[in-house]
Scaffold this active site. Structure first.
Site, PDB file in Angstrom:
ATOM      1  N   CYS C  71      87.271  58.939 -20.251  1.00  0.00           N
ATOM      2  CA  CYS C  71      87.531  60.175 -19.697  1.00  0.00           C
ATOM      3  C   CYS C  71      87.796  60.777 -19.745  1.00  0.00           C
ATOM      4  O   CYS C  71      88.704  61.227 -20.594  1.00  0.00           O
ATOM      5  CB  CYS C  71      87.966  59.773 -18.513  1.00  0.00           C
ATOM      6  N   CYS C  75      86.004  67.338 -15.236  1.00  0.00           N
ATOM      7  CA  CYS C  75      85.139  67.422 -14.024  1.00  0.00           C
ATOM      8  C   CYS C  75      86.042  68.030 -12.954  1.00  0.00           C
ATOM      9  O   CYS C  75      85.139  68.972 -12.023  1.00  0.00           O
ATOM     10  CB  CYS C  75      84.296  66.324 -13.634  1.00  0.00           C
ATOM     11  N   THR C 162      94.927  62.865 -13.662  1.00  0.00           N
ATOM     12  CA  THR C 162      94.237  63.006 -14.571  1.00  0.00           C
ATOM     13  C   THR C 162      93.453  64.022 -15.632  1.00  0.00           C
ATOM     14  O   THR C 162      93.468  65.025 -15.324  1.00  0.00           O
ATOM     15  CB  THR C 162      93.028  62.160 -14.560  1.00  0.00           C
ATOM     16  N   GLU C 228      96.953  59.481 -17.476  1.00  0.00           N
ATOM     17  CA  GLU C 228      97.974  60.179 -16.392  1.00  0.00           C
ATOM     18  C   GLU C 228      98.661  60.308 -16.113  1.00  0.00           C
ATOM     19  O   GLU C 228      99.353  60.007 -16.589  1.00  0.00           O
ATOM     20  CB  GLU C 228      97.374  59.031 -15.430  1.00  0.00           C
ATOM     21  N   HIS C 263      82.857  65.534  -6.882  1.00  0.00           N
ATOM     22  CA  HIS C 263      83.213  64.828  -7.763  1.00  0.00           C
ATOM     23  C   HIS C 263      82.824  63.590  -7.992  1.00  0.00           C
ATOM     24  O   HIS C 263      82.703  62.642  -8.839  1.00  0.00           O
ATOM     25  CB  HIS C 263      84.864  65.135  -7.467  1.00  0.00           C
ATOM     26  N   TYR C 267      80.401  61.515 -11.374  1.00  0.00           N
ATOM     27  CA  TYR C 267      81.008  59.804 -12.028  1.00  0.00           C
ATOM     28  C   TYR C 267      79.434  59.850 -12.673  1.00  0.00           C
ATOM     29  O   TYR C 267      79.083  58.358 -13.164  1.00  0.00           O
ATOM     30  CB  TYR C 267      81.355  58.645 -10.748  1.00  0.00           C
ATOM     31  N   CYS C 270      79.685  61.029 -16.695  1.00  0.00           N
ATOM     32  CA  CYS C 270      80.620  61.247 -16.882  1.00  0.00           C
ATOM     33  C   CYS C 270      80.353  59.125 -17.056  1.00  0.00           C
ATOM     34  O   CYS C 270      80.526  58.887 -18.702  1.00  0.00           O
ATOM     35  CB  CYS C 270      81.919  61.480 -16.341  1.00  0.00           C
ATOM     36  N   GLU C 418      89.828  53.597 -13.227  1.00  0.00           N
ATOM     37  CA  GLU C 418      88.722  54.987 -12.367  1.00  0.00           C
ATOM     38  C   GLU C 418      87.806  54.829 -11.850  1.00  0.00           C
ATOM     39  O   GLU C 418      87.459  55.697 -10.824  1.00  0.00           O
ATOM     40  CB  GLU C 418      89.303  56.105 -13.540  1.00  0.00           C
TER      41      GLU C 418
END
Lengths: 453, 453, 453, 453
Positions: C71, C75, C162, C228, C263, C267, C270, C418
Site C-alpha cells: 500500500c 490515494c 494509513t 497505520e 476510494h 482499490y 493499487c 486492507e
C-alpha cells in the site's frame, strides 16, 4: 422405462423403480452375473428393517444413483418411516398413546405386501406471514376437518411430491412446528395412493415431452426418469389404525426436524450417485472427443470427483456420527446432515458447469435423432460429427444427450433444482446449522484460552 | 508456554505439548474440574495402542485443535507409527524379514517411557527432474552411506520438520517410491533426537519474535504455538534394532502412500479444531463489537461453521470407510483421505477471509500492548477503542490479537500455509484422487445405462 | 526505505513515498533510463489537477502498486480532494457558502508547496446503536467543540489512518450522514499534521519488527512498507480559511458517499498492482523451483492473472462509466466502483492462496538470514536449499520472503486485511450496490416481456 | 415470435431480431412512447459504421439482452465485420491485395439493403490431433476445392451457427492459424444464406418443442428465443467480389484472434443483459412469494447483481482499453476481452443457482398450462398456488416459467451452455490470457524490487 424394474404401482403408470422392501431384490434383478454377490451383500445388510444401518443407506442410495442417473424416488418413504418410528415411540412414552405399535404393525404389512411408500410433508403454505388457521383459505395447510367414530376426514394439499405417482402408500406428516390451538393440523397418517378423494396433478418439467417422442435417442436417459405431482386431498377418510399422530402438537416439530435430517442425509448418497453418472459420462465424452489426456481435461474431471466425494463424505459422516434412538432405530447427526445437504445445494452446480465445459458446444447445438435417421440429413450429421477415429457417432450422441439431460434437461430437475430445493432450501439448513453448532461452546473455549472471564 | 503441558523433550526447549502416550493425560491436566470426565472418556478410548480407532483419532485431534488454537504437532508420529506397523508386517510376509516385531518392541518401549515421537519424511529433493542418485549433491536425499556390523550410517536432511524440536524420538522414512538400484535410499529407522550428528536449524515464521517480547498481550495465542526445523543428518549411526526397512524398495511407495493418507486424515481433525477456535473468536468479537445479531454477521459465522464441519465430515468419512490391515491396525480410506486434505487446502482460507471481514479494521491497525500500558497513550487507546458498553478493552484486544494470529500472524503458518503444504500440496492429493476414484467403473456404468458396448 | 523517494514529511520518520504532486516526479526518479519516457507520459497526463482523468488514476495506481508491492498510501488524499472539490461546489450553489473557492486556493497552495495530503474519515464510533451525540463519550465522533472568531476548536479521533504519519496535511471529513441537530459533527477542514493537539498512536502489524532487524533479507519487501496510526485530536484549532464544510448536514452524506466511491475505485488500481508483484514473484519462484512448465503451475498463474485483471477491469469500468460533475472534475460510476471494491474483498485472498500453493512449504519453514550468514549453519542451508541447478539460494530466499510478506506477513496487512476493510467492509459495498442497481427497472423490463401489468 | 421485429430473412422462418444496420431502428420500433429518446440516442451513437465505438456496442448488447432475455444473435456478424475490416487493410498493406476496399463496398451494400449478416468460423475439426489436410475426410475443414475464372468453389461445414437461419448473408472465416501448404483453407468470403449448395440442419435444444405447443404460458419466454444450425457447404460458388482472403495464411491467425476477442467482448454485454432479466425475474418472484424483504433473499439478489456487473465491467474495460487499428476502426484490448469471457463461463452459472434458490421448488414441479386451463384441475392449481394476497397466480406462473427457461430450459442453452462454449471454451481464453499477460514484465519488476540480477 426398463421392464425389469417396473412393479405394481397403483396410482399411475410408468413406475420407475422398486418398492421399499424390494429395493435390494430389484438391485439383484438389475445386476447381471458379475454383480450378484455385491448386490446380495448390500441386500443382507439392509434386512434390518427400520433399524437401518445408516451408512449402508447412503451406500445403497449412491449405488442406485449411478444405476439410474436420476432421482429414483425411494428415500422419502424410508426417511418418513424412520422418523415416525422414533417419534411415535417417544410420543407414547409421554402421552400414553399407542401409535408406535400401530406404526410397527403397519410397516410390517408394508413389507410383507412389498409396497412402495411415499412421504408427504410440504403444504402449499399460502401467505407465509400467517399461521395455518389464519390463512384466507384454510386448506392451504392440510388438516383434520371432521372426526368420526372409526377415523378422521382430512383435506388440503401437498406440493412437490416426488415419486408419489408410482407409490402404493402415502405417509402424511405435518409441515411445521404447531402451537396450542393448532391440534387439527398435527396429523400424521397413512393412506393408499388410490384412496377416494385424492387427486394428482402432474408437474411439467424441462424437456419432459421428449420422453414421449418417437425417437428415443434424444431422451438422454433411456431407462429412468422422474416426475413430480401436486396432490390434493378432498375429504379423505383415514381409518384409526392408520393414524400415527393426531393432535400431539409437541411432537410435530420433532417429526419435521427428524424427517428433514434423514432426508438431508439421503442427498449425500443419491446425488453422489447421479454425480458418478455425470462424471462417467464426462470422462467418456472426453475420450470420444480425443481429449481425455489433456491436462486441463483431467484436472476438471478430478475436480468433479473431488466435489462429488465431498458430498458423499458428508453423507457418510452424518451417518457415522449418528446414534441409536430410544425406539431402537438410528438417527443421523443433525448438524452434519444439514452440512451435507448444504453442500448438495452447491457442488452439483459446479459439476454440471464442469461437465458442460468438457463436453463441448454440441451440447447446445446437436441435431435431432429424426434428422440423424433422415436419408438426406443423416449422412451429413454422421460425416461431420465424426471425431476420434474409433468413435461411433451414435454412441457419441448418446453420451452428449445424457449430459444434456443432466445439466439442462429433464434430469437437471432432479440433479440441480431438486438438489437446491428438496429437503428444504439452503436457508433451512443454515438455520439448523446455526442451532446445532454449539457456538457458545466455541466462545467458551476461546475465553479459556485467552483468560477472559 | 503453559507450564502444565511442558514435558521432558530432549532436542530443544519450548516443548508445547505432550508425548504420544501422554496426549490424554495432558488433556486431563489441562482440563479444569468440569471437563475431567470428558477427557477421561477420550483417554480410555485411545488406549488401544496402534490399533487406534480411526474416528476417535479425528475427534481427539479436533479437541486438541480447539484447546491449543494451533498446530499441536502430535499427528506425525502417530501417522508414521501406524504406517510402519502395517508396512513392516507385509514386508516380513513377502521378504521374510523381521521388522514388524522389532517395530512392535520399539513402540512398546516408546509407550512405556512415555516418549514423544516425530515422523520425518520430506527430503530436500534438489533438482526435481533427477532421481536421488543423479543429484549433483548425493545428500539431497537421505540415504545409507555405510554399513557396519551393528547398524548403518546415514546422511542427508529432512525439511519442514514440525514438532521435531520438542520430540524425543524421530521415525525416519523414505520420501518417494524407489526403484531397483536405489536400495540405499530405502531406509526406515528410528533415532533419538539428541543423537550425535543430528543438527536442527530453526525456521523463521511470520511474527515469530512477538513470542519473545516483554508484553504478552500482542502475541495473540498466549499459551501455544508452533515451530519448524530443517534437520541435518551427518554420518548418524542407527543400530540394527532401530531399523524397520533397509533396501526393500518395493515397500517404499507403500509406506509413503500410507503415511500420506493417515496424515491427510489428520488434517480433517486438527484444522477443524483450529477452525473452531477461529469461529469462537469471530463470534466473540462480533458480540464485543455489538454486531452479533446483524443478519450478515450471523450468516458469515454460519458459513464458517459449514465449511469447518465439511472438513471434519471428510475426516470422519475417510475413517468410517477405512478398514483393518493384515497387521491388525486400521487404515483410512485412501480416496476420501485425499479428498479431506484437498478441502483443507481451501476452506481455512475462506474461514480466515470471513473472520477478517467480521473482525473489522482494527485487525490491521491496533496499537501495541506497550502503548496500551503507557501512561500517555494508554488512556487514549482505552477511550477510543471502547465499543459495546459492557465490553472490556483489554479483552477485546486479546480476541483481535488471536484472530490476527490465525489469519496473518504466527498462527497463520499453521492454519493456512501448513493447511496448503503439510501432508503434501494440492497436486499430490489430486494425483491420488485420480488414481483412487475408479473412473473406469463410472464409465462402465454409463455405457451400461446407455447401451454402449 | 529507499532514499530516492523519501521526502519532507513533517509528522514522522520513515516516509515511504511521495507527495501528491510529486507522485510522478518520484516515479521518474525511481525509473532507470529505459523507463523515463513511460513515466513522463504518465506524468503529463496527470497534470490536469483535480480534474483528473479517472482511468489514468487507476493506471498510475497499478503502476505504483507493482513498483512498491505494498500500500503506497497516496490515494486517500486524492480521493478526499476530488470529493471535497465537487461537494463544496454544490454546497455553495445551494447555501451560498464560499467553500469551493477556498478549497481551490488551498489545493493550489498544496500543489505549489508540493505537499503530501492525507484524508481522515473513520471515527471510533463507540456504541454502534447510538447517534454521535448520544454516545457515553462525546469524543467518539470528532466534532466542533467551540467556535472562535477566526476558526473552530475540534476534538475526537480518527482510526485506521494509513499514510498519515508521512503526510504534511490532513483533510478531515465527517464519517456518516448527519441529521438536524448534529451540525457540530458536520465539519470538513484541513490542518497540518504537526498541528498542536494532534497525537499519533502507531499501530502494530504482523511481522512489523522484522523491519527493524539487523539482517534485511528476512524483511521480504526491502524498500517499501506501510503503517497505520490512530490519530487523536484534542482541542485542535482550525482557522477559517481551512474549513470546507461547517454545519451543512445535507452535504455530509454526499461527501461520505463520494469519497467512499473514489476510494473503492482506487482499490481497482493499487491492489491490481500489488497483485502483479505477487504474480511476478510466484512465477519467478516456480521457475527457481524448476516447475514453471508444469501444467498445473501454469494454470494457477493464469488463474491469478485472471482474477487480478478482473479487479483491474472493474477499476477501469467504473472510471470509463464515470461522468463530469457540475464542479468540473470527474466522478466515478457509483455502482461499478462498489462492485470493484467488493471483488477486492475476495480475489486477493485467492491470489494469496494460489501463491502459497505454488511457492511450496519453505514459505513457513525457511531458516533466518542470521542462520544463513552463520558460519556453522549457513553452509547447510545453502547445501539443502539448492534447487534448480542455475538458481542462487539467496535470490530464492528473497523471492520466498517477498511472497511470505504478502500472504502472511507485514505486506498481508495491506494486501489482505486492507483489501477487506479499507474503504469500508463488504457490507458497505453491498448496501451501495443494492441502492444503485435499479432493481425496479429490471422488474419493469421483465413485466413488459411477460405481459404482466 | 413478436411480429414487430420479424424481418426479411431468407434462409428460414422465425427470424427473431433485426439486421445489423436495423438494430437501432428495431429498438425504436420495440420501444413504446417513453423509451424513444433513449433508443434514438443509442441509435445516433451507433451510426459510425464499422468504426463502432466499442463501449456503445457493449451497452447496446446489454440493452438487447434484457429486452429479449435470450441470445439475440446479432453479435457474430458485427464481430466478423470488424475483424475483416482491419485484417483486410493490413493484408493489403503487406501483400498488395485489394480486399479492404472490396469489403468496404460489400458492407456498404449490406447496410444500404439493410441485411442481417452472420459470421461462420467453427469447422467440425474431426481428429483434433491432425492438421486439416491430414484428416481422413478433407471436408472436416472448409476449403477451396476448385478455382474458376470468376470465383472459387468451396466445400465443408460450420458447426454451432447461432442465428444463421435468420440471416441474409454469411461471412465465412477460417477456424485456425494456417501454415504454408494450407493455403486452400485460408478463405474468407461472403455468400447469401440461400446460395445453392448450402444446407442447414437444425439443432435440438432442451425444451425446444414447448415453443410449438398450443398453450404459450409454458414456453417461459413468450417473444424471443434462439436456435442453432449445422451448416453444410457442398460445392458452393463464391464470386471474386465476395472474397476477402484467399490463401494469405499469415493473416488467418490474426483474423481468428481478432474475431475471438471481439466476440469475447460481446459476452460482456449480452450476457449481462440476460442476467438483468434473470435478476428482475428473481426479484419479482421473491416479491410475489412474499419474501422480498428477508435479509437472505436480498443478499442473494445483491450477489446476483454484483456478479452480473462484474461481467459488464469486464466488457466495458476491454472496450475502454481498446485502440484504433491502422484501418481506422477500433480493436478491443485482447487481454481484458479474454478475461471478460472467462468470467462469463463462471458467473451466469452462479446467477442461475441463486435464482433457483430464491424461486423455490415450484421451478421443478409446477403443473402445465393445459392443466391450469382445465375445468377440473385448473381451480385446484389456482387455489393451492395462491401465495402473497395480492398476487395473481397466472402472473406468478409466467415469472417462474421464465426463470425455468433461463436456468434449465430453452433459454439455458443461450445463457449457460453458450456462455461456456460460445466464442471458445475456457481453455481458449486461458491460453490467450497466458500469452497476453506479460508475465516476464512482472518478473522483471519483482527482480528489480528485490535487487535480483
Amino acid at each position: 422405462m426398463a421392464e425389469s424394474i417396473t412393479i405394481k404401482g397403483r396410482a399411475g403408470e410408468g413406475n420407475t423403480f422398486l418398492t421399499t422392501a424390494q429395493v435390494i431384490e430389484g438391485l439383484i434383478k438389475m445386476l447381471t452375473a458379475g454383480k450378484v454377490s455385491e448386490a446380495a451383500d448390500v441386500y443382507s445388510r439392509c434386512q434390518e428393517d427400520i433399524g437401518y444401518v445408516l451408512i449402508n443407506k447412503v451406500k445403497m442410495q449412491r449405488y442406485c444413483g449411478i444405476k439410474t442417473a436420476c432421482c429414483f424416488q425411494r428415500c422419502v418413504g424410508l426417511d418418513a418411516a424412520n422418523s415416525i418410528f422414533s417419534t411415535t415411540f417417544e410420543c407414547d412414552q409421554k402421552h400414553g398413546t399407542a401409535y408406535h405399535q400401530r406404526f410397527r404393525d403397519y410397516w410390517k404389512w408394508v413389507q410383507k405386501e412389498d409396497l412402495m411408500v411415499d412421504g408427504a410433508m410440504t403444504d402449499p403454505k399460502g401467505d407465509r406471514g400467517k399461521r395455518p388457521k389464519d390463512q384466507a383459505d384454510p386448506d392451504l395447510y392440510l388438516s383434520v376437518k371432521e372426526r368420526k367414530p372409526g377415523g378422521v376426514m382430512i383435506s388440503g394439499a401437498k406440493l412437490h411430491q416426488t415419486g408419489m405417482l408410482n407409490s402404493h402408500e402415502i405417509l402424511i406428516m405435518p409441515t411445521l412446528t404447531l402451537r396450542p390451538g393448532e391440534e387439527d393440523w398435527a396429523i400424521c397418517c397413512a393412506i393408499p395412493t388410490n384412496t377416494k378423494g385424492v387427486r394428482y396433478i402432474y408437474g411439467r418439467q424441462t424437456s419432459d415431452t421428449r420422453k414421449l417422442e418417437k425417437f428415443t435417442l434424444d431422451v438422454g436417459n433411456p431407462s429412468f426418469g422422474g416426475q413430480e405431482v401436486m396432490t390434493v386431498f378432498e375429504n379423505v377418510f383415514v381409518p384409526k389404525e392408520r393414524i400415527f399422530l393426531d393432535g400431539e402438537i409437541d411432537f410435530s416439530g420433532i417429526l419435521v426436524e427428524r424427517f428433514a435430517s434423514y432426508h438431508r442425509q439421503s442427498y449425500g448418497g443419491c446425488k453422489a450417485g447421479v454425480g458418478d453418472a455425470l462424471i462417467g459420462a464426462t470422462a467418456l465424452i472426453a475420450r470420444m472427443n480425443g481429449v481425455a489426456e489433456a491436462s486441463h481435461i483431467r484436472d476438471k474431471i478430478v475436480e468433479m470427483i473431488h466435489l462429488n466425494e465431498t458430498i458423499y463424505s458428508c453423507g457418510i459422516a452424518c451417518s457415522a456420527m449418528g446414534q441409536q434412538t430410544p425406539a431402537g432405530n438410528y438417527q443421523v447427526n443433525l448438524l452434519l446432515a444439514n452440512v451435507c445437504k448444504l453442500n448438495v445445494t452447491r457442488f452439483p452446480y459446479e459439476l454440471a458447469r464442469l461437465a458442460t465445459d468438457v463436453a463441448g458446444g454440441l451440447l447446445g447445438t446437436m441435431p435431432s435423432a429424426a434428422d440423424l435417421l433422415d436419408p438426406v440429413t443423416g449422412p451429413y450429421i454422421k460425416k461431420y460429427l465424426a471425431a476420434a477415429p474409433e468413435g461411433d457417432v451414435v454412441d457419441r450422441i448418446k453420451v452428449l444427450r445424457l449430459i444434456e439431460n443432466l445439466v439442462a434437461g429433464a434430469g437437471a430437475v432432479g440433479y440441480l433444482i431438486e438438489s437446491m430445493q428438496g429437503a428444504g432450501p439452503p436457508m433451512a439448513q443454515r438455520i439448523m446449522i446455526s442451532r446445532q453448532a454449539n457456538i457458545e461452546g466455541k466462545i467458551t473455549q476461546v475465553k479459556e484460552l485467552l483468560g477472559i472471564s
